[in-house]
Each structure stands twice: as structure tokens, then as C-alpha cells.
Design a protein around this motif. Structure first.
Motif, PDB file in Angstrom:
ATOM      1  N   LEU A  22       0.812  -1.212   0.000  1.00  0.00           N
ATOM      2  CA  LEU A  22       0.000   0.000   0.000  1.00  0.00           C
ATOM      3  C   LEU A  22       0.843   1.259   0.000  1.00  0.00           C
ATOM      4  O   LEU A  22       0.448   2.286  -0.532  1.00  0.00           O
ATOM      5  N   ALA A  23       2.027   1.176   0.603  1.00  0.00           N
ATOM      6  CA  ALA A  23       2.870   2.365   0.648  1.00  0.00           C
ATOM      7  C   ALA A  23       3.275   2.816  -0.747  1.00  0.00           C
ATOM      8  O   ALA A  23       3.627   3.954  -0.946  1.00  0.00           O
ATOM      9  N   ASN A  24       3.226   1.917  -1.699  1.00  0.00           N
ATOM     10  CA  ASN A  24       3.527   2.257  -3.080  1.00  0.00           C
ATOM     11  C   ASN A  24       2.406   1.704  -3.943  1.00  0.00           C
ATOM     12  O   ASN A  24       2.539   0.664  -4.562  1.00  0.00           O
ATOM     13  N   PRO A  25       1.246   2.366  -4.007  1.00  0.00           N
ATOM     14  CA  PRO A  25       0.075   1.803  -4.649  1.00  0.00           C
ATOM     15  C   PRO A  25       0.290   1.504  -6.120  1.00  0.00           C
ATOM     16  O   PRO A  25      -0.381   0.647  -6.678  1.00  0.00           O
ATOM     17  N   GLU A  26       1.205   2.205  -6.771  1.00  0.00           N
ATOM     18  CA  GLU A  26       1.388   1.995  -8.190  1.00  0.00           C
ATOM     19  C   GLU A  26       2.560   1.053  -8.454  1.00  0.00           C
ATOM     20  O   GLU A  26       3.374   1.258  -9.335  1.00  0.00           O
ATOM     21  N   PRO A 157      -3.083  -4.653   0.782  1.00  0.00           N
ATOM     22  CA  PRO A 157      -4.094  -3.609   0.589  1.00  0.00           C
ATOM     23  C   PRO A 157      -3.916  -2.947  -0.770  1.00  0.00           C
ATOM     24  O   PRO A 157      -2.806  -2.575  -1.156  1.00  0.00           O
ATOM     25  N   ARG A 158      -5.018  -2.780  -1.506  1.00  0.00           N
ATOM     26  CA  ARG A 158      -4.945  -2.260  -2.864  1.00  0.00           C
ATOM     27  C   ARG A 158      -5.473  -0.838  -2.997  1.00  0.00           C
ATOM     28  O   ARG A 158      -5.138  -0.143  -3.948  1.00  0.00           O
ATOM     29  N   ALA A 159      -6.327  -0.443  -2.093  1.00  0.00           N
ATOM     30  CA  ALA A 159      -6.959   0.877  -2.225  1.00  0.00           C
ATOM     31  C   ALA A 159      -5.901   1.972  -2.133  1.00  0.00           C
ATOM     32  O   ALA A 159      -5.078   1.988  -1.219  1.00  0.00           O
ATOM     33  N   ARG A 185     -20.103 -21.507   2.241  1.00  0.00           N
ATOM     34  CA  ARG A 185     -18.888 -20.760   2.527  1.00  0.00           C
ATOM     35  C   ARG A 185     -19.170 -19.270   2.373  1.00  0.00           C
ATOM     36  O   ARG A 185     -19.840 -18.843   1.424  1.00  0.00           O
ATOM     37  N   LEU A 186     -18.641 -18.491   3.316  1.00  0.00           N
ATOM     38  CA  LEU A 186     -18.744 -17.036   3.261  1.00  0.00           C
ATOM     39  C   LEU A 186     -17.355 -16.460   3.489  1.00  0.00           C
ATOM     40  O   LEU A 186     -16.660 -16.855   4.429  1.00  0.00           O
ATOM     41  N   GLU A 187     -16.935 -15.562   2.629  1.00  0.00           N
ATOM     42  CA  GLU A 187     -15.662 -14.883   2.828  1.00  0.00           C
ATOM     43  C   GLU A 187     -15.820 -13.404   2.509  1.00  0.00           C
ATOM     44  O   GLU A 187     -16.631 -13.019   1.657  1.00  0.00           O
ATOM     45  N   ALA A 188     -15.080 -12.574   3.220  1.00  0.00           N
ATOM     46  CA  ALA A 188     -15.170 -11.129   3.032  1.00  0.00           C
ATOM     47  C   ALA A 188     -13.809 -10.510   3.290  1.00  0.00           C
ATOM     48  O   ALA A 188     -12.987 -11.053   4.044  1.00  0.00           O
ATOM     49  N   ALA A 189     -13.557  -9.375   2.662  1.00  0.00           N
ATOM     50  CA  ALA A 189     -12.291  -8.670   2.846  1.00  0.00           C
ATOM     51  C   ALA A 189     -12.508  -7.189   2.622  1.00  0.00           C
ATOM     52  O   ALA A 189     -13.286  -6.791   1.754  1.00  0.00           O
ATOM     53  N   ILE A 190     -11.838  -6.382   3.438  1.00  0.00           N
ATOM     54  CA  ILE A 190     -11.814  -4.937   3.217  1.00  0.00           C
ATOM     55  C   ILE A 190     -10.376  -4.463   3.378  1.00  0.00           C
ATOM     56  O   ILE A 190      -9.582  -5.047   4.108  1.00  0.00           O
ATOM     57  N   ASN A 191     -10.027  -3.427   2.640  1.00  0.00           N
ATOM     58  CA  ASN A 191      -8.713  -2.819   2.817  1.00  0.00           C
ATOM     59  C   ASN A 191      -8.839  -1.337   2.528  1.00  0.00           C
ATOM     60  O   ASN A 191      -9.764  -0.900   1.826  1.00  0.00           O
ATOM     61  N   GLY A 192      -7.933  -0.576   3.075  1.00  0.00           N
ATOM     62  CA  GLY A 192      -8.030   0.862   2.884  1.00  0.00           C
ATOM     63  C   GLY A 192      -6.788   1.596   3.336  1.00  0.00           C
ATOM     64  O   GLY A 192      -5.818   1.002   3.817  1.00  0.00           O
ATOM     65  N   ARG A 193      -6.859   2.911   3.187  1.00  0.00           N
ATOM     66  CA  ARG A 193      -5.746   3.787   3.504  1.00  0.00           C
ATOM     67  C   ARG A 193      -6.300   5.085   4.075  1.00  0.00           C
ATOM     68  O   ARG A 193      -7.288   5.626   3.559  1.00  0.00           O
TER      69      ARG A 193
END
Length: 707
Positions: A22-26, A157-159, A185-193
Motif C-alpha cells: 500500500l505504501a507504493n500503490p502503483e 491492501p490495494r486501495a 462458505r462465506l468470505e469477506a475482505a476490506i482494505n483501505g488507507r
């Protein structure tokens, strides 16, 4: 003489090595071309003079549509990895004939002091970004890496700012006999900055239905997955102090236990599960990992001093792996009709890794050096309170240095050494009196404990020459120091003093030669041959007097070869094929090693077709060959893990379709042609309860929503 280093490249290295980009998103999309496991820092695969397999995020997603079992994924995508056992245990599934060290983001997950072969199932695949497999003995990460390293790199993290996430629901069921087989089956994910903070949260929950073979029968319950409930919760939080310094904390919780009202039976051909009265149902506590946890703290400074970065890792791990109830752990004399064991392991470790990068005119040099410290306390008591394997308290301190020299971008030379000091403390204990039959019991021994010290220096050297784009040959020699499965030796002790138990460390010498070839932009070829020798291996022999499987410590030699071909047929179709062969002997007695160590030949074929931007289809084919190295006794009975293995084939199909930019539907079919077979382990093992068939045709359907 000129010294230079790229801070940008170090920053990308930090992001990948820590599992957070995440520190370097690109960052570059071609992350598959970057690995970290082999040398503890990031480097290009093209500069690694050894066999490496990287299972990409797309590979994981494709196979996850078929099955969430990591054993199956590794068997399909890793040459040299044994075929899937079809159960929750990876016993009998080795990497080039030896046990690999399982890691999450570089933190060991295996329990080598008492290897219960449950290390592969430590993380749900939905939390994994990619998997890096380094083959062959290595001392880079210390004890337990006799066969190499399997490193699960967690999701990044991708955001770029704000928050994004996804939710997926699915159901798996038998197409042969759907009754009672449907699971969900249930799966969930969140990511952010947010400013200098970045975070990732993933969660998965799955309830299995009963698992059915090609004839519709429920698979036997020993290490079974029928009615299992699996939960995994993973969190990652990072903070960037400035352009050079980052702190990251990760936490992982994993539980997978079988809670069933079925009972086991043997119908004369195979072990199956059936509905039985409560008194005959599966005895004991639910088997499987019971809430294993990992805490990982990582601090990195990209410029601790000139041209040098440092990474400090602290980790804390708690493991409780519960095994099935076994009548072989009986002691009628004291009122025990059987028993159930649990491997308990508490690890606490600290690592300091320095990475200095220098440029001497036409030579680029990298030096990796540091210290590792680990305290590992492992035991294997029985649930009823009896002590089977006493508590082993290991302190491991090691210093290491690794160097890489790149001359004119063509010649790569690697060399390094590791100095290991291990102290193992064991209190006085008594071996258990165990009875397979009323008149077939082991004799308990009072063993005086004490302290065992191990010191070893291991070395490695490798050379790779990028002769032409069509031919990149390499040759390598590496050593590993291993005291794996000391617990198995202690629980079967027949002497009265721990210093007389053959617990010596085994030095493993690994030799490998191979090449990679980019024949054209569309075709890539990899070939390797290897030989691995060890002063002391650990196989087993059955003692008919006591009914106990006793360890055999004798020199071993393992050899084999493998190849990989990748072919991009067009912009919409790509294919890959692998073949691997491994064989091994006890060189002291000149006898072949059994199926617990040596897997049969294996070939795979994978084809991906993207007919449109919205659709994707993946076909997987697994061929497991035959192996017949041993003779039966006069009654036609084979010993321990020496029964012959016959060949079989398994085909899987999966696909997905993006209805909108947010909604996606997917399906997976395991064992598409309903092959009726026993997995390799089920054929080779003569131990009770392992005669379990492979899954029949099983269908998975689901949908994913992204936001």
C-alpha cells in the motif's frame, strides 16, 4: 569504485517483503516475477540459481473455485510436491521427498519438533496473495526446512485512498449423491488507507457437508473433512512514519475442526462413514486445529545507514492440533480403551535482517546478514492427561550471512553460511504403555531428561549464467541442519537416558542442476535434476511384539527430476504442463523408502481460456503414476507405508463470468469425470483408517460482490 543504491527499489522490496504494497500503490502488476523466500529479501526469479515455483493470485482464485484445500492447490501447481491426500493432514505429501517448512509472510507455521503434518492448513486461501515455493534443503530459516520452503504471502491492501472490499458466498455439494453433502462458505475482505495508515481485514467461514466418493459413499473420518467447520480471521495494520520507516502488525486466527455424528466402518475395500447410534459415533474431541493464532510485528527502515535497510521481526505463535481418537493408544490395564493426542506448540521469535546493496562498476553486490532467535516449546499429550511426548523446550540462536554477486547482468553467484546453536531441554518422563491388542503392548521406560546441545555450520553456493535468452543454466549446493520430529524419537524411547536416544541433528546436502529457457515470447521451459543426501533420516518400522512403529535413523539418498513448460497460445489462451519424478533409498540397508517419504511420479496440465473480457475458464488435469518397490509377506500383507500405488487421473473445471463491474458469478467442478480412485497415500499406507477414497464429482457455485 562506485557505490549506489535505489531507494525506490528498496521501497518496493519493503512493500512486498512485508506483505503490504500500500505504501507504493502503483507497484508493478507483474509481482509474480518477484520472490522473497529464498534469500529473505526481494529478488527477480531470473536471478535465482535454484528451482522456484510461484503460485499467483490468479492461480489461487481459479483453484479456490474448485476447492479451498491448499493441499490440492500445491499438488496441482508445484512440481515435486506430492499429490493431494484428500484429507486435513498432509502426512505422506512431501516436497522432493522431504518435509517442507510452512510459513506465513516468512514466519514458520510448522511444528518440526513434533511434526504432525498439519502445517499446510494454517491459513485460508482467501487471505493469500501468492505462494512462493523454494525447493531443496536450506538453512536460511533454520530447523524444519529439510525439503524447502512454502511461504504464504498474505494479501496486500490495494486501495490508493479510502476503502474497498468484497464479499463472496458459495456452496459445494456432491454431484454423485447430493444428500447431506451441501456445505456453504462465506468470505469477506476490506482494505483501505487513511493518511499514513493502511489496513487489511479478511474473514472466511465454511461449513462442509459430508464428503462422498465416486460411488456416493461418505469418506472415512480419519483426518476427514465431512461436517468440518473452518474459520479464519486475518488482520494487518501498518503505519508509515516517513519515507523510510514503516511498522506493521498482523494477526491470524485459524480453526478447522470436524464435528460429526457419523461413525467409521470398513466394508472390506475402503474406509467409509455411516450413520450410527451415539455410542458408536466418532469418539473424543473434534479433530483439527483448535484456534491456532499468530501475532507478527515487523519494523523496517530503508536507510538505517548507507546503502542498507534493516527489518526487525517479532512473532508469537500458539498451536493446538487435535488428532483423531485411536484404539492404538489403549491401555486396558489402566482403564484406557484408546486415546486422542494433541500437539501443543508455543513459539516466540525475533529476527534482525540487514540488507546492503552495493555497486562496484560492473558488479552489483548484495549482502544479507543478521541474527535469528527462537524459543519453541512443543509437546504431545493425550486429551485424557497422559503424556505421550514430553514438553520439549528448544532455544535456537543463529547468525547468517548471504551474498549475491551479479557481473554484467549475466553471471550470478550466490554464497552464504549460517551458524546454528540449538539447546533442547526435556524433563524426566515415562514412555507410555500402549496396547494394540491385549497381548501386544509396549513396555514403559523411565527416561532421565536433560539438555541436548546442537551446533552446526551450514553452507550454500550457487551459480547461474544467463548465456542467451534461450539458455540460463544454474548449479547449486546447499545444506540444511535439521532436528525435525524429535518428539517421535522420544515417545518411542527404549533407553533410560535421553542422551542415549538417537536425537542427533541431520545435516542434509542438496545438489541441483538445471536451466530455464525463454524459447520465444510465448514459450518458457524449466528443467532441474537434484540429489539430496542426509546422514540420518527418520523412517519407521513396525515392531510386531509391542505393536509400536519405531523410528529408523539411517542414511538416506533422494534423487529426482522435474520440468515445466509454459505456453501462451494466444492473447486469450495459455497453457502449462509439469512432470516430476522422485525416488529414494535407505543407503545403509539398500532398500527403497516408503510412501510416507517418496511420492509417485506426477504430471499436471493447466489451460486457461478467456473468450471475452468478462469470462474465464480453467481446466486442470492431474496424473499420478504408479510405484511398486516392495514385496508382500507370505500372507500377502505389505508393511507400514510400502503397499503398491496404481496410477489415476483427476480433471477439474472452473470458470467465472462478470455480470457487471461489481458482480461476478463462478463455478468449479472437482473430479469432473468422477474418477473412482484411492489417493496415493491411501494406497501406500497399511496403517488403519487410511484406506479412504478420493472425492467423487463435487460442484461448487457462488457469487462475489466488490465495492
Amino acid at each position: 569504485m562506485k557505490f549506489s543504491v535505489s531507494r525506490a527499489s528498496l521501497w518496493v522490496s519493503l512493500s512486498l517483503a512485508s506483505g503490504s504494497a500500500l505504501a507504493n500503490p502503483e507497484q508493478p502488476d507483474d509481482m509474480e516475477r518477484i520472490i522473497i523466500s529464498g534469500s529473505r529479501v526481494v529478488e527477480s526469479i531470473d536471478e535465482v540459481p535454484a528451482s522456484v515455483t510461484v503460485i499467483t493470485k490468479q492461480d489461487i482464485h481459479d483453484h479456490l473455485k474448485v476447492t479451498p484445500e491448499l493441499q490440492s492447490l500445491l499438488a496441482m501447481y508445484v512440481p515435486g510436491m506430492g499429490p493431494d491426500t484428500g484429507s486435513s493432514s498432509n502426512t505422506g505429501q512431501t516436497l522432493r521427498g522431504r518435509a517442507p517448512l510452512i510459513m506465513i509472510d516468512g514466519v514458520p507455521q510448522s511444528t518440526p519438533l513434533r511434526n504432525g503434518s498439519l502445517g499446510v492448513k494454517t491459513l485460508d486461501p482467501s487471505a493469500i496473495e501468492r505462494i512462493e515455493v523454494i525447493k531443496g534443503a536450506t538453512s536460511i530459516f533454520g530447523n524444519g526446512a529439510a525439503g524447502g520452503i512454502i511461504n504464504y504471502i498474505t494479501r496486500t491492501p490495494r486501495a490508493s485512498d479510502g476503502l474497498e472490499g468484497e464479499v463472496s458466498v458459495s456452496s459445494r455439494f456432491s454431484a454423485v449423491q447430493p444428500d447431506e453433502s451441501a456445505g456453504h462458505r462465506l468470505e469477506a475482505a476490506i482494505n483501505g488507507r487513511a493518511d499514513k495508515w493502511h489496513y487489511l481485514l479478511t474473514a472466511s467461514y465454511e461449513e462442509y457437508g459430508v464428503q462422498r466418493d465416486a460411488q456416493g459413499d461418505i469418506l472415512g473420518l480419519q483426518y476427514g473433512l465431512s461436517d468440518a467447520i473452518t474459520q479464519n480471521y486475518f488482520a494487518k495494520l501498518g503505519y508509515n512514519f516517513d519515507a523510510d520507516k514503516q511498522l506493521q502488525v498482523s494477526y491470524n486466527f485459524y480453526r478447522s475442526q470436524q464435528k460429526t455424528d457419523l461413525g467409521d466402518t470398513f466394508d472390506g475395500t475402503k474406509d467409509v462413514a455411516i450413520h450410527v447410534p451415539p455410542a458408536l459415533q466418532k469418539s473424543g474431541e473434534p479433530q483439527g486445529p483448535d484456534g491456532n493464532t499468530n501475532l507478527m510485528v515487523k519494523y523496517t527502515d530503508l536507510n538505517i545507514f548507507a546503502n542498507t535497510q534493516v527489518t526487525l521481526d517479532y512473532y508469537n505463535q500458539s498451536i493446538e492440533n487435535v488428532f483423531f481418537f485411536s484404539p492404538n493408544l489403549a491401555n486396558p490395564q489402566d482403564g484406557y480403551s484408546g486415546g486422542q493426542s494433541v500437539i501443543k506448540s508455543e513459539k516466540e521469535g525475533l529476527r534482525a535482517t540487514f540488507n546492503s546493496q552495493l555497486d562496484f562498476n560492473n558488479i552489483e553486490a548484495t549482502f544479507i546478514y543478521g541474527l535469528d532467535a527462537l524459543n519453541d516449546v512443543t509437546s504431545q499429550p493425550l486429551v485424557d492427561g497422559r503424556i505421550w511426548v514430553p514438553e520439549m523446550d528448544m532455544t535456537n540462536v543463529a547468525g547468517f550471512v548471504q551474498s549475491k554477486w551479479v557481473y554484467n547482468d549475466d553471471l550470478i553467484i550466490k554464497a552464504g553460511a549460517r551458524r546454528e546453536h540449538i539447546t533442547l531441554e526435556v524433563d524426566d518422563y515415562d514412555t507410555l504403555r500402549l496396547c494394540r491388542q491385549a497381548d501386544q503392548c509396549s513396555v514403559p521406560v523411565a527416561v532421565t531428561g536433560g539438555e541436548l546441545d546442537y551446533d552446526a555450520t551450514t553452507y550454500n553456493v550457487a551459480v547461474k549464467y544467463q548465456f542467451t535468452p534461450f539458455f540460463h543454466p544454474f548449479i547449486s549446493y546447499s545444506q540444511g541442519a535439521d532436528i525435525s520430529d524429535t518428539g517421535r524419537l522420544l515417545r518411542s524411547a527404549t533407553v533410560t537416558d535421553i542422551t542415549d536416544v538417537r536425537t542427533e541433528a541431520s545435516i542434509i546436502d542438496n545438489y541441483e542442476i538445471g536451466f530455464t529457457s525463454q524459447i520465444s515470447p510465448a514459450i518458457r521451459l524449466e528443467m532441474a535434476a537434484y540429489r539430496s543426501t542426509s546422514e540420518l533420516g527418520t523412517s519407521t518400522r513396525f515392531d510386531p511384539t509391542t505393536g509400536i512403529y519405531l523410528p529408523v535413523r539411517a542414511p538416506q539418498e533422494i534423487w529426482g527430476y522435474e520440468g515445466v513448460v509454459n505456453y501462451r497460445v494466444s492473447s486469450t489462451v495459455d497453457m502449462s504442463a509439469t512432470y516430476s519424478y522422485v525416488e529414494g533409498k535407505d543407503t545403509q540397508n539398500d532398500v527403497y523408502l516408503g510412501g510416507r517419504t517418496i511420492n509417485p511420479p506426477k504430471a499436471t496440465f493447466i489451460a486457461n481460456w478467456r473468450p471475452t473480457d468478462e469470462a474465464n475458464l480453467t481446466l486442470e488435469y492431474l496424473y499420478v503414476g504408479s510405484r511398486d518397490r516392495f514385496d508382500a509377506d507370505n500372507e500377502g500383507i505389505y508393511s507400514t507405508d510400502q503397499a503398491p500405488v496404481s496410477s489415476y487421473n483427476v480433471i477439474n473445471l472452473s470458470g467465472n463470468y462478470a455480470f457487471t463491474s461489481r458482480w461476478q458469478g463462478f463455478f468449479g467442478i472437482q473430479n469432473l469425470l468422477n474418477e473412482d480412485y484411492f489417493p496415493a497415500r491411501a494406497q501406500a499406507y497399511t496403517y488403519g483408517g487410511y484406506r479412504v477414497k478420493g472425492l467423487g464429482t463435487t460442484v461448487n457455485v457462488g457469487a462475489t460482490y466488490q465495492f
